[in-house]
Enzyme design. Structure first.
Site, short mmCIF file in Angstrom:
data_model
loop_
_atom_site.label_atom_id
_atom_site.label_comp_id
_atom_site.label_asym_id
_atom_site.label_seq_id
_atom_site.Cartn_x
_atom_site.Cartn_y
_atom_site.Cartn_z
N GLU A 173 0.32 -1.52 0.04
CA GLU A 173 0.30 0.49 0.04
C GLU A 173 0.85 1.47 0.41
O GLU A 173 0.14 2.62 0.52
CB GLU A 173 -0.76 0.33 1.15
CG GLU A 173 -1.79 -1.23 1.21
CD GLU A 173 -3.53 -1.06 2.35
OE1 GLU A 173 -2.68 -0.38 2.97
OE2 GLU A 173 -3.90 -1.51 2.52
N GLU A 292 -5.74 -8.22 -0.23
CA GLU A 292 -6.22 -7.81 0.64
C GLU A 292 -7.92 -7.62 -0.18
O GLU A 292 -8.11 -6.98 -0.33
CB GLU A 292 -5.56 -6.86 1.34
CG GLU A 292 -4.45 -7.03 2.64
CD GLU A 292 -4.53 -5.53 3.24
OE1 GLU A 292 -4.57 -4.90 3.88
OE2 GLU A 292 -2.73 -5.40 3.05
#
Length: 499
Positions: A173, A292
């Protein structure tokens, strides 16, 4: 009664069912590791301190791969802290979740746990506070057989044979301002490209995942993927996607349509990757690692980390208690991942234990199943062979978030004489009668299971995780090559057929 119709033909396949679609995620966050997978004093613990009850449930869940050690945690992680004699390992502050990590569990412990669980490890490297050199060191520790300094360090730690880890995430991320070491797309793309190039010099067979957007609503979404893939095109195999969904403003009907957003997310990432390929005059196809995804109520108190001088080990964090409606959404998200199997090559339900998880534990006590456990486990067990393209004609429903959407969603898989159909009724009020035209000969009903409840807010608990589970759907029948079944409101259903 509302009605829907489907046509399923084994001749029209999207692509193979990928076992890596059924991955999960273990991060050093909250109680996922400590009192989750690892609790040496637990009655079921083995010689390595791993909870046997959690291992049993992990196998029952059907998990194929597990991503480790993060997550936001990895962007501040020094992997060297987690190897060697446990009594000599340092305690470190985890800035991502304002916690203390004793480093009792590290790379070697995780690899031992993965072997016991029968899963493929998926490792992430720290490109937040560290870089290419440290990534190479970890790769050498994991994958080089012998003779080099770091390979010999692993051998000295009692592991003679290399782990030969194939899948590696190049950070986590990095588009997010919350991320330690957050970078622009250009900054991250260059670092990821150079790290990937160097890692392939050590092991050309690696499968590498570049960081994509941490959610579709990010202001940089799309442009981030374009820039990162332009920089890394020659060196990576996949780009990641992350998405979490939750019921907002008590709008249950929109929440039940969450898979519509996942469908659009996947389609747009694939389109962006293909545009970069076209600009590069390349026939290469970049896959998506949806590493995710889950339902996560980010505004709940459980999602707020400690603060100030409080740096606890394994605090209670992100321990959402899931409802039947949440489980239906999870089942629908799996349908979305399967129907995009031509581009989604890997996926990880985040996370495995305690932290927004299908498996929960009581320290010193039992392990139990959340409602979301059931659609995941049954899909992982029975989705086999090829994913089939389903032709669907469904009644529609109106949602504030996604506009007009189909009430029914479905996907099918087939292997040999067996076919499995997964169905969702997203309507909050009305059942739907579904008629499925079965082409190809799988026209004998083996089993029909439905997860639903008169109370869609029902949540399992340590005291009761068995009152609401998938049960036989007695409305299912097959006659003259046509499956008929009634789907209750807010329900997930699996139908197994054979020749």
């Amino acid at each position: 009664m509302r009605t829907a119709s489907l046509v399923i033909d084994p001749a029209f396949a999207v692509g193979p069912v990928r076992r890596r679609t059924f991955g999960s995620f273990v991060e050093h966050l909250g109680r996922c590791v400590y009192t989750g997978i690892h609790e040496p004093d637990h009655p079921t613990a083995d010689a390595d301190g791993f909870r046997g009850d959690v291992l049993d449930l992990t196998r029952e869940l059907g998990v194929s791969t597990v991503r480790y050690p993060g997550g936001n945690f990895v962007s501040g992680y020094r992997w060297e802290d987690g190897v060697g004699p446990v009594e000599q390992r340092p305690r470190r502050l985890d800035l991502a979740w304002h916690s203390m990590d004793p480093n009792t569990v590290g790379t070697d412990e995780f690899m031992r746990w993965a072997d016991k669980a029968g899963i493929e490890p998926m490792m992430a490297v720290n490109l937040g506070t560290r870089g290419t050199a440290e990534a190479l060191d970890l790769l050498e520790y994991c994958n080089v057989a012998a003779d080099s300094a770091i390979a010999e360090q692993r051998r000295a730690n009692g592991v003679d044979e290399p782990y030969r880890v194939k899948m590696w995430c190049l950070g986590n991320e990095m588009d997010g301002p919350w991320q330690i070491g957050h970078k622009t797309a250009h900054e991250y793309g260059r670092l990821a490209a150079e790290t990937a190039r160097a890692m392939r010099m050590m092991d050309p067979s690696l499968e590498l995942v570049a960081c994509g957007s941490s959610q579709r609503s990010m202001p940089t979404f799309g442009e981030w993927e374009r820039v990162v893939l332009t920089e890394t095109w020659d060196f990576v195999d996949m780009i990641s996607a992350h998405a979490y969904y939750w019921e907002r403003d008590e709008d249950l009907q929109s929440f039940l349509g969450s898979a519509v957003d996942m469908d659009r997310f996947i389609d747009q990432v694939a389109a962006t990757a293909d545009a970069v390929g076209a600009a590069n005059k390349s026939d290469k196809v970049i896959g998506i690692s949806f590493d995710e995804w889950n339902v996560w109520y980010q505004d709940r108190a459980e999602s707020r980390p400690p603060s100030g001088d409080d740096w606890p080990v394994a605090p209670v964090l992100l321990e959402d208690n899931y409802s039947v409606a949440d489980a239906v959404v999870v089942g629908n998200l799996l349908i979305s991942l399967l129907r995009h199997t031509d581009r989604v090559w890997s996926a990880n339900l985040a996370q495995l234990v305690n932290v927004i998880a299908p498996i929960m534990t009581v320290p010193g006590g039992k392990a139990w199943k959340q409602t979301i456990f059931h659609p995941f486990a049954l899909t992982a067990r029975h989705a086999k062979g090829e994913v089939l393209r389903v032709v669907l004609d469904s009644p529609t429903i109106e949602t504030a978030q996604f506009g007009t959407i189909d009430a029914v969603d479905a996907v099918a898989t087939a292997e040999g004489d067996e076919m499995t159909v997964f169905l969702i009724n997203r309507d909050v009020d009305s059942p739907v009668d579904v008629s499925v035209a079965l082409r190809g000969g799988s026209d004998t009903l083996v089993e029909a299971l439905t997860l639903s409840s008169d109370d869609p807010r029902y949540q399992a608990s340590a005291e009761d995780d068995a009152s609401v589970v998938p049960v036989a759907n007695d409305t299912a029948s097959v006659q003259d090559g046509k499956l008929s079944i009634t789907l209750p409101p807010i329900s997930w259903t699996m139908v197994r057929l054979a020749r």
